[in-house]
Design a protein around this motif. Structure first.
Motif, PDB file in Angstrom:
ATOM      1  N   PRO A 184     -19.810 -84.170   8.342  1.00 30.59           N
ATOM      2  CA  PRO A 184     -19.157 -82.860   8.263  1.00 30.59           C
ATOM      3  C   PRO A 184     -20.091 -81.680   8.536  1.00 30.59           C
ATOM      4  O   PRO A 184     -19.627 -80.575   8.794  1.00 30.59           O
ATOM      5  CB  PRO A 184     -18.604 -82.805   6.841  1.00 30.59           C
ATOM      6  CG  PRO A 184     -19.326 -83.839   6.080  1.00 30.59           C
ATOM      7  CD  PRO A 184     -19.780 -84.873   7.062  1.00 30.59           C
ATOM      8  N   HIS A 215     -19.917 -82.166  12.630  1.00 28.34           N
ATOM      9  CA  HIS A 215     -18.626 -82.500  13.244  1.00 28.34           C
ATOM     10  C   HIS A 215     -17.499 -81.765  12.535  1.00 28.34           C
ATOM     11  O   HIS A 215     -17.536 -81.595  11.313  1.00 28.34           O
ATOM     12  CB  HIS A 215     -18.343 -84.007  13.169  1.00 28.34           C
ATOM     13  CG  HIS A 215     -19.388 -84.840  13.830  1.00 28.34           C
ATOM     14  ND1 HIS A 215     -19.979 -85.913  13.180  1.00 28.34           N
ATOM     15  CD2 HIS A 215     -19.956 -84.779  15.058  1.00 28.34           C
ATOM     16  CE1 HIS A 215     -20.853 -86.473  13.998  1.00 28.34           C
ATOM     17  NE2 HIS A 215     -20.860 -85.796  15.142  1.00 28.34           N
ATOM     18  N   HIS A 216     -16.504 -81.395  13.318  1.00 28.65           N
ATOM     19  CA  HIS A 216     -15.285 -80.792  12.767  1.00 28.65           C
ATOM     20  C   HIS A 216     -14.142 -81.719  13.150  1.00 28.65           C
ATOM     21  O   HIS A 216     -13.749 -81.772  14.323  1.00 28.65           O
ATOM     22  CB  HIS A 216     -15.077 -79.391  13.345  1.00 28.65           C
ATOM     23  CG  HIS A 216     -13.823 -78.730  12.884  1.00 28.65           C
ATOM     24  ND1 HIS A 216     -13.666 -78.242  11.618  1.00 28.65           N
ATOM     25  CD2 HIS A 216     -12.656 -78.481  13.534  1.00 28.65           C
ATOM     26  CE1 HIS A 216     -12.462 -77.718  11.499  1.00 28.65           C
ATOM     27  NE2 HIS A 216     -11.835 -77.857  12.646  1.00 28.65           N
ATOM     28  N   VAL A 260     -10.560 -82.857  13.725  1.00 23.89           N
ATOM     29  CA  VAL A 260      -9.252 -82.236  13.910  1.00 23.89           C
ATOM     30  C   VAL A 260      -8.142 -83.282  13.896  1.00 23.89           C
ATOM     31  O   VAL A 260      -6.984 -82.941  13.651  1.00 23.89           O
ATOM     32  CB  VAL A 260      -9.193 -81.401  15.214  1.00 23.89           C
ATOM     33  CG1 VAL A 260     -10.070 -80.176  15.083  1.00 23.89           C
ATOM     34  CG2 VAL A 260      -9.589 -82.202  16.428  1.00 23.89           C
ATOM     35  N   GLY A 317     -20.388 -79.969  20.523  1.00 25.58           N
ATOM     36  CA  GLY A 317     -21.098 -79.118  19.573  1.00 25.58           C
ATOM     37  C   GLY A 317     -22.528 -78.929  20.025  1.00 25.58           C
ATOM     38  O   GLY A 317     -23.061 -79.727  20.798  1.00 25.58           O
ATOM     39  N   ARG A 343     -22.500 -74.529  16.787  1.00 23.73           N
ATOM     40  CA  ARG A 343     -21.086 -74.867  16.881  1.00 23.73           C
ATOM     41  C   ARG A 343     -20.960 -76.361  16.624  1.00 23.73           C
ATOM     42  O   ARG A 343     -21.622 -77.167  17.252  1.00 23.73           O
ATOM     43  CB  ARG A 343     -20.515 -74.517  18.250  1.00 23.73           C
ATOM     44  CG  ARG A 343     -19.000 -74.814  18.322  1.00 23.73           C
ATOM     45  CD  ARG A 343     -18.376 -74.377  19.594  1.00 23.73           C
ATOM     46  NE  ARG A 343     -18.705 -75.340  20.658  1.00 23.73           N
ATOM     47  CZ  ARG A 343     -18.392 -75.139  21.942  1.00 23.73           C
ATOM     48  NH1 ARG A 343     -17.794 -74.019  22.309  1.00 23.73           N
ATOM     49  NH2 ARG A 343     -18.710 -76.029  22.839  1.00 23.73           N
ATOM     50  N   ALA A 344     -20.078 -76.720  15.698  1.00 21.58           N
ATOM     51  CA  ALA A 344     -19.842 -78.120  15.381  1.00 21.58           C
ATOM     52  C   ALA A 344     -18.962 -78.755  16.454  1.00 21.58           C
ATOM     53  O   ALA A 344     -18.152 -78.073  17.085  1.00 21.58           O
ATOM     54  CB  ALA A 344     -19.169 -78.243  14.011  1.00 21.58           C
ATOM     55  N   MET A 360     -15.861 -80.699  17.868  1.00 25.95           N
ATOM     56  CA  MET A 360     -14.483 -80.965  17.453  1.00 25.95           C
ATOM     57  C   MET A 360     -14.175 -82.398  17.853  1.00 25.95           C
ATOM     58  O   MET A 360     -14.236 -82.734  19.041  1.00 25.95           O
ATOM     59  CB  MET A 360     -13.519 -80.002  18.129  1.00 25.95           C
ATOM     60  CG  MET A 360     -13.135 -78.860  17.245  1.00 25.95           C
ATOM     61  SD  MET A 360     -11.669 -78.041  17.827  1.00 25.95           S
ATOM     62  CE  MET A 360     -12.400 -76.712  18.710  1.00 25.95           C
TER      63      MET A 360
END
Length: 185
Positions: A142, A145-146, A148, A168, A177-178, A180
């Motif tokens: 987490p 990584h994001h 979705v 990312g 920026r992670a 997605m």
């Protein structure tokens, strides 16, 4: 009146005894004991207090200097973070253009031009400490990584990245920026 003269005479006699040093018992009772203060001890206490104050001030200055150096270093290290964060959508568009062009294979010269621009961006990012986060097939984290979406998968271990929707990036090991991603259950 004779009694007043006698009392007055007694008072004068007592005053005379005190002035002549006789009747120490009376003077000792009237005096409060004085503590002798050694000037060397007083000076030593002042010196110790000033030395303690100096040591504390010096420690505060050293901490301040270290903090300022760290802030300078962070500004230099992460000063370009906003610039690269603003450039990430441009990089995403180049990647999308390459995926579409790979599928259609309409114009090889156009494809080569876009590929060269993308390569130049990759080198520019790498030279400035910006790296793509490798996510596909990696355990879900987490911090980088994001998630979705999630899906059941027999092919991939549970809690691993199955698909990357948006890449990312990190700059000097700090996530700007992670990724997605879609994660397996």
């Amino acid at each position: 009146m004779a009694k007043k003269k006698e009392k007055h005479k007694e008072q004068e006699d007592q005053d005379e005894i005190i002035r002549n040093g006789e009747g120490d018992e009376l003077t000792n009772q009237d005096k409060t004991p004085e503590v002798e203060v050694n000037p060397i001890d007083t000076l030593q206490e002042e010196l110790d207090a000033l030395n303690d104050k100096y040591l504390r001030l010096n420690a505060e200055y050293q901490n301040y200097r270290k903090r300022v150096e760290k802030e300078k270093s962070d500004i230099f290290k992460f000063g370009t973070e906003k610039l690269f964060a603003d450039l990430l959508p441009v990089m995403d568009n180049f990647e999308r253009a390459l995926k579409v062009d790979d599928a259609s294979k309409t114009n090889d010269k156009f494809h080569e031009g876009v590929l060269m621009i993308k390569k130049t961006f990759d080198e520019f990012f790498e030279k400035n400490g910006v790296k793509k986060i490798e996510a596909l097939g990696q355990p879900f984290d987490p911090e980088i990584h994001h998630a979705v979406l999630s899906e059941e998968s027999d092919d991939v271990e549970s809690e691993h990245v199955v698909e990357v929707f948006q890449e990312g990036y990190t700059i000097n090991d700090k996530v700007i920026r992670a990724s997605m991603v879609k994660v397996s259950k």
